[in-house]
Write a protein that holds these residues in place. Structure first.
Motif, PDB file in Angstrom:
ATOM      1  N   GLY A 107       0.799  -1.219   0.000  1.00 51.40           N
ATOM      2  CA  GLY A 107       0.000   0.000   0.000  1.00 51.40           C
ATOM      3  C   GLY A 107       0.831   1.268   0.000  1.00 51.40           C
ATOM      4  N   LEU A 108       2.028   1.214   0.584  1.00 53.64           N
ATOM      5  CA  LEU A 108       2.873   2.408   0.687  1.00 53.64           C
ATOM      6  C   LEU A 108       3.774   2.612  -0.529  1.00 53.64           C
ATOM      7  N   ALA A 109       4.214   1.530  -1.152  1.00 53.01           N
ATOM      8  CA  ALA A 109       5.179   1.636  -2.252  1.00 53.01           C
ATOM      9  C   ALA A 109       4.521   2.177  -3.517  1.00 53.01           C
ATOM     10  N   PRO A 110       5.157   3.145  -4.174  1.00 47.19           N
ATOM     11  CA  PRO A 110       4.635   3.631  -5.456  1.00 47.19           C
ATOM     12  C   PRO A 110       4.586   2.503  -6.477  1.00 47.19           C
ATOM     13  N   TYR A 111       3.681   2.617  -7.433  1.00 49.41           N
ATOM     14  CA  TYR A 111       3.493   1.541  -8.403  1.00 49.41           C
ATOM     15  C   TYR A 111       4.764   1.250  -9.190  1.00 49.41           C
ATOM     16  N   ASN A 112       5.498   2.314  -9.561  1.00 53.96           N
ATOM     17  CA  ASN A 112       6.693   2.100 -10.385  1.00 53.96           C
ATOM     18  C   ASN A 112       7.860   1.505  -9.597  1.00 53.96           C
ATOM     19  N   ALA A 113       7.760   1.477  -8.275  1.00 52.90           N
ATOM     20  CA  ALA A 113       8.821   0.890  -7.460  1.00 52.90           C
ATOM     21  C   ALA A 113       8.406  -0.451  -6.858  1.00 52.90           C
ATOM     22  N   ARG A 114       7.119  -0.730  -6.887  1.00 55.45           N
ATOM     23  CA  ARG A 114       6.595  -1.936  -6.232  1.00 55.45           C
ATOM     24  C   ARG A 114       7.092  -3.211  -6.896  1.00 55.45           C
ATOM     25  N   GLY A 115       7.125  -3.217  -8.224  1.00 56.86           N
ATOM     26  CA  GLY A 115       7.538  -4.419  -8.947  1.00 56.86           C
ATOM     27  C   GLY A 115       6.679  -5.606  -8.562  1.00 56.86           C
ATOM     28  N   ASN A 116       7.301  -6.743  -8.309  1.00 59.07           N
ATOM     29  CA  ASN A 116       6.561  -7.936  -7.870  1.00 59.07           C
ATOM     30  C   ASN A 116       6.630  -8.123  -6.356  1.00 59.07           C
ATOM     31  N   LEU A 117       7.025  -7.069  -5.641  1.00 60.09           N
ATOM     32  CA  LEU A 117       7.112  -7.072  -4.181  1.00 60.09           C
ATOM     33  C   LEU A 117       8.056  -8.169  -3.679  1.00 60.09           C
ATOM     34  N   ALA A 118       9.096  -8.433  -4.483  1.00 66.49           N
ATOM     35  CA  ALA A 118      10.100  -9.449  -4.135  1.00 66.49           C
ATOM     36  C   ALA A 118       9.467 -10.817  -3.882  1.00 66.49           C
ATOM     37  N   VAL A 119       8.433 -11.133  -4.662  1.00 64.59           N
ATOM     38  CA  VAL A 119       7.813 -12.457  -4.550  1.00 64.59           C
ATOM     39  C   VAL A 119       8.849 -13.521  -4.867  1.00 64.59           C
ATOM     40  N   ASN A 120       8.800 -14.611  -4.163  1.00 64.63           N
ATOM     41  CA  ASN A 120       9.803 -15.654  -4.260  1.00 64.63           C
ATOM     42  C   ASN A 120       9.554 -16.610  -5.415  1.00 64.63           C
ATOM     43  N   ALA A 121      10.633 -16.975  -6.108  1.00 64.14           N
ATOM     44  CA  ALA A 121      10.576 -17.963  -7.189  1.00 64.14           C
ATOM     45  C   ALA A 121      11.994 -18.379  -7.509  1.00 64.14           C
ATOM     46  N   LEU A 122      12.149 -19.526  -8.151  1.00 61.51           N
ATOM     47  CA  LEU A 122      13.475 -19.984  -8.547  1.00 61.51           C
ATOM     48  C   LEU A 122      14.084 -18.966  -9.507  1.00 61.51           C
ATOM     49  N   ASN A 123      15.376 -18.772  -9.414  1.00 57.35           N
ATOM     50  CA  ASN A 123      16.034 -17.716 -10.180  1.00 57.35           C
ATOM     51  C   ASN A 123      17.417 -18.176 -10.642  1.00 57.35           C
ATOM     52  N   ASN A 124      17.934 -17.507 -11.669  1.00 52.90           N
ATOM     53  CA  ASN A 124      19.293 -17.775 -12.164  1.00 52.90           C
ATOM     54  C   ASN A 124      19.517 -19.242 -12.542  1.00 52.90           C
ATOM     55  N   ASN A 125      18.517 -19.826 -13.202  1.00 49.58           N
ATOM     56  CA  ASN A 125      18.611 -21.216 -13.674  1.00 49.58           C
ATOM     57  C   ASN A 125      18.798 -22.222 -12.534  1.00 49.58           C
ATOM     58  N   THR A 126      18.433 -21.851 -11.328  1.00 47.46           N
ATOM     59  CA  THR A 126      18.520 -22.765 -10.198  1.00 47.46           C
ATOM     60  C   THR A 126      17.417 -23.816 -10.312  1.00 47.46           C
ATOM     61  N   THR A 127      17.785 -25.081 -10.205  1.00 51.62           N
ATOM     62  CA  THR A 127      16.792 -26.147 -10.270  1.00 51.62           C
ATOM     63  C   THR A 127      16.129 -26.329  -8.909  1.00 51.62           C
ATOM     64  N   ALA A 128      15.023 -27.033  -8.901  1.00 53.44           N
ATOM     65  CA  ALA A 128      14.314 -27.267  -7.642  1.00 53.44           C
ATOM     66  C   ALA A 128      15.193 -28.027  -6.656  1.00 53.44           C
ATOM     67  N   GLY A 129      15.932 -29.024  -7.156  1.00 58.07           N
ATOM     68  CA  GLY A 129      16.811 -29.789  -6.276  1.00 58.07           C
ATOM     69  C   GLY A 129      17.922 -28.947  -5.690  1.00 58.07           C
ATOM     70  N   GLN A 130      18.518 -28.101  -6.508  1.00 57.65           N
ATOM     71  CA  GLN A 130      19.570 -27.209  -6.025  1.00 57.65           C
ATOM     72  C   GLN A 130      19.015 -26.236  -4.992  1.00 57.65           C
ATOM     73  N   ALA A 131      17.802 -25.758  -5.224  1.00 55.20           N
ATOM     74  CA  ALA A 131      17.183 -24.819  -4.292  1.00 55.20           C
ATOM     75  C   ALA A 131      16.945 -25.465  -2.934  1.00 55.20           C
ATOM     76  N   VAL A 132      16.489 -26.716  -2.943  1.00 54.84           N
ATOM     77  CA  VAL A 132      16.230 -27.421  -1.686  1.00 54.84           C
ATOM     78  C   VAL A 132      17.513 -27.557  -0.873  1.00 54.84           C
ATOM     79  N   VAL A 133      18.581 -28.000  -1.526  1.00 51.49           N
ATOM     80  CA  VAL A 133      19.848 -28.200  -0.815  1.00 51.49           C
ATOM     81  C   VAL A 133      20.398 -26.873  -0.303  1.00 51.49           C
ATOM     82  N   ALA A 134      20.348 -25.848  -1.151  1.00 49.18           N
ATOM     83  CA  ALA A 134      20.851 -24.536  -0.747  1.00 49.18           C
ATOM     84  C   ALA A 134      20.081 -23.995   0.450  1.00 49.18           C
ATOM     85  N   GLU A 135      18.751 -24.069   0.389  1.00 49.73           N
ATOM     86  CA  GLU A 135      17.940 -23.560   1.491  1.00 49.73           C
ATOM     87  C   GLU A 135      18.146 -24.372   2.761  1.00 49.73           C
TER      88      GLU A 135
END
Length: 229
Positions: A107-135
């Motif tokens: 509610g406070l962030a301007p629309y042009n700065a809000r983006g996706n609100l840092a919603v979480n998802a796999l990134n940088n070609n990280t696989t699900a298995g790699q993500a599990v081990v890393a986390e």
């Protein structure tokens, strides 16, 4: 059990978990917003999450223990440090607090700065298995720090537990962002996903910048170079 739930100390502890998680998520996600004039850096995000968790642990730790993280609450439950009833209430308070913190930021962030609100998802070609081990590794070092720095049986000097935990979160982000975004906290991942209604099939708690993030960084660098000349 009924006496524990109805006691003022118990209710204060549950509310403290709600409030601490709200503030932690607000500041953590706030550091990752896509401001046009200054894109977030890894160091900025890492320090913000670490400082937020350390500050809340120092301020509200004496009230509830300052978990702010379902993974830590579950670890302490398994370690027989808290009761099952308290763990359940803490988990609910943390998840609701994370949603509230993300909603306030939305509610406070301007629309042009809000983006996706840092919603979480796999990134940088990280696989699900790699993500599990890393986390798992990242969360393990945090849980280990919490257990060791708050152990009342420890006789050697431990310094400030809040500072140690904050630095542990910072450390995790400095390394983990490149792999998964370094959530280490299901509540931090859950809050913005609910507000933005964006759940991926591999919801591992990774920071996913907008697709044009790197391009924007390059354009910003070029603009700064031209301005300098």
């Amino acid at each position: 059990m009924k006496k524990e739930v109805c006691s003022a100390a118990f209710l204060k502890a549950v509310f403290a978990e709600f409030l601490a998680t709200l503030i932690f998520v607000f500041f953590g996600l706030g550091s990752a917003l896509k401001w046009p004039s200054a894109m977030p850096s890894v160091l900025q995000i890492s320090l913000a999450f670490g400082l937020a968790i350390g500050t809340m642990a120092q301020a509200l730790g004496p009230v509830s223990g300052g978990h702010m993280n379902p993974a830590i609450t579950l670890a302490l439950l398994v370690g027989n440090q808290i009761s099952l009833l308290r763990a359940v209430f803490y988990l609910v308070a943390q998840l609701v607090g994370a949603i509230a913190g993300a909603a306030i930021l939305y509610g406070l962030a301007p629309y042009n700065a809000r983006g996706n609100l840092a919603v979480n998802a796999l990134n940088n070609n990280t696989t699900a298995g790699q993500a599990v081990v890393a986390e798992m590794i990242l969360t393990f070092q945090l849980a280990l720090c919490v257990f060791s720095s708050t152990d009342s049986r420890r006789t050697s000097p431990v310094g400030s537990p809040a500072l140690s935990i904050g630095l542990s979160v910072t450390l995790g982000h400095l390394v983990g962002i490149y792999f998964t975004g370094c959530s280490m906290n299901p509540a931090r991942s859950f809050g913005p996903a609910v507000i933005m209604s964006r759940f991926s099939s591999a919801h591992w708690g990774t920071y996913e910048p907008d697709e044009d993030w790197e391009e924007s960084q390059e354009e910003r660098k070029k603009t700064m170079e031209l301005t300098a000349h």
